[in-house]
Design an enzyme around this catalytic site. Structure first.
Site, PDB file in Angstrom:
ATOM      1  N   ASP A   9      59.410  56.299  83.410  1.00 59.20           N
ATOM      2  CA  ASP A   9      59.474  57.459  82.223  1.00 59.20           C
ATOM      3  C   ASP A   9      58.720  58.740  82.608  1.00 59.20           C
ATOM      4  O   ASP A   9      58.299  59.240  81.687  1.00 59.20           O
ATOM      5  CB  ASP A   9      58.855  56.720  81.085  1.00 59.20           C
ATOM      6  CG  ASP A   9      59.300  55.418  80.581  1.00 59.20           C
ATOM      7  OD1 ASP A   9      60.209  54.923  81.335  1.00 59.20           O
ATOM      8  OD2 ASP A   9      58.660  54.832  79.643  1.00 59.20           O
ATOM      9  N   LYS A 106      65.758  51.599  79.100  1.00 55.40           N
ATOM     10  CA  LYS A 106      65.031  50.493  78.310  1.00 55.40           C
ATOM     11  C   LYS A 106      64.833  51.039  76.949  1.00 55.40           C
ATOM     12  O   LYS A 106      64.837  52.378  76.813  1.00 55.40           O
ATOM     13  CB  LYS A 106      63.934  50.045  79.023  1.00 55.40           C
ATOM     14  CG  LYS A 106      62.750  51.171  79.315  1.00 55.40           C
ATOM     15  CD  LYS A 106      61.633  50.798  79.843  1.00 55.40           C
ATOM     16  CE  LYS A 106      60.526  52.103  80.071  1.00 55.40           C
ATOM     17  NZ  LYS A 106      59.931  52.385  78.718  1.00 55.40           N
ATOM     18  N   CYS A 151      53.890  51.859  79.292  1.00 58.55           N
ATOM     19  CA  CYS A 151      54.972  51.681  80.252  1.00 58.55           C
ATOM     20  C   CYS A 151      54.694  51.359  81.603  1.00 58.55           C
ATOM     21  O   CYS A 151      55.055  50.378  82.287  1.00 58.55           O
ATOM     22  CB  CYS A 151      56.145  52.509  79.927  1.00 58.55           C
ATOM     23  SG  CYS A 151      56.571  52.506  78.456  1.00 58.55           S
TER      24      CYS A 151
HETATM   25  C1  VGL Z   1      56.178  54.937  76.244  1.00 55.75           C
HETATM   26  C2  VGL Z   1      55.142  54.664  74.026  1.00 55.75           C
HETATM   27  C3  VGL Z   1      56.418  54.663  73.589  1.00 55.75           C
HETATM   28  C4  VGL Z   1      55.808  55.032  77.486  1.00 55.75           C
HETATM   29  C5  VGL Z   1      57.441  54.580  75.518  1.00 55.75           C
HETATM   30  O1  VGL Z   1      56.554  55.206  78.278  1.00 55.75           O
HETATM   31  O2  VGL Z   1      54.456  54.628  78.047  1.00 55.75           O
HETATM   32  N1  VGL Z   1      54.854  54.812  75.293  1.00 55.75           N
HETATM   33  N2  VGL Z   1      57.539  54.431  74.289  1.00 55.75           N
END
Ligand code: VGL
Ligand code: ZN
Length: 206
Positions: A9, A106, A151
């Site tokens: 991410d 995802k 994540c």
């Molecule tokens: C994430 C919170 C919500 C992350 C993704 O990538 O850690 N955190 N969605």
């Protein structure tokens, strides 16, 4: 030994100016760019939510940071972030994306969040990441990215549980740290689960 780097991410919405800012989240990008040439395979995950995703506080008239019950499980309420096709969901511009040979999206199910790059939070569906690694015979994964306490943590825990040899490159991760100690606790949990915590300098000869 074949080494696979998993970028978790590394997206605009998790940079300090993004919708779900991770403090110093942008600082990992030059570190990752230096790591890239040292890997045989590079896989990137993308948080990739439909509009109105169940993890968005706005959908429930809640304030970001609140905890709600969703389908019998706890769900942190987040600002709207990483909506499919928006700027916020794109990789941070400075990231050298040429080196990425596979992308896993995802969080695409409207009703279920997905922190791990392997499964949604209810473990109802696999993303295909494990199958991809297994098909290619990739046993050794090195994990970096955002956010350490969400994540990155759940991706690393699942990787170790699935039997992959799992390293986490600590200086190439940043966390939200909503409560003080969250990042430290996340690294501790990953280590307890069998992940090996390292620094990028052990892979990159400066
Ligand atoms: C994430 C919170 C919500 C992350 C993704 O990538 O850690 N955190 N969605
Ligand atoms: Zn998300």
């Amino acid at each position: 030994m074949t080494k696979t780097l998993i970028l978790v991410d590394v997206q605009n919405d998790f940079s300090p100016s993004g919708a779900l800012p991770v403090p110093q989240g942008d600082q990992i990008v030059p570190i990752i760019n230096k790591l890239l040439p040292h890997f045989d395979h590079v896989i990137a995950t993308q948080d990739w939510h439909p509009q109105g995703h169940a993890s968005f506080a706005s959908v429930h008239n809640k304030t970001p940071g609140e905890l709600i019950e969703l389908d019998g499980g706890p769900q942190v309420m987040w600002p709207d972030h990483c909506v499919q096709g928006t700027y916020g969901a794109e990789f941070i511009a400075e990231l050298n994306t040429h080196a990425i040979d596979h992308v896993v999206q995802k969080g695409t199910n409207l009703n279920i969040d997905s922190y791990s790059g392997f499964f949604d939070n209810q473990r109802l569906q696999a993303t295909g990441l494990a199958d991809y690694l297994l098909e290619k015979g990739l046993t050794d994964v090195y994990i970096v990215g955002l956010a350490t306490d969400y994540c990155v943590k759940f991706t690393a825990l699942d990787a170790a549980e699935l039997g992959f040899n799992t390293w986490v490159i600590q200086d190439a991760c940043r966390g939200v740290n909503m409560s003080e100690g969250d990042v430290d606790n996340a690294f501790e949990q990953m280590q307890q689960a069998g992940c090996i915590l390292i620094q990028s300098e052990s892979l990159v000869v400066n």
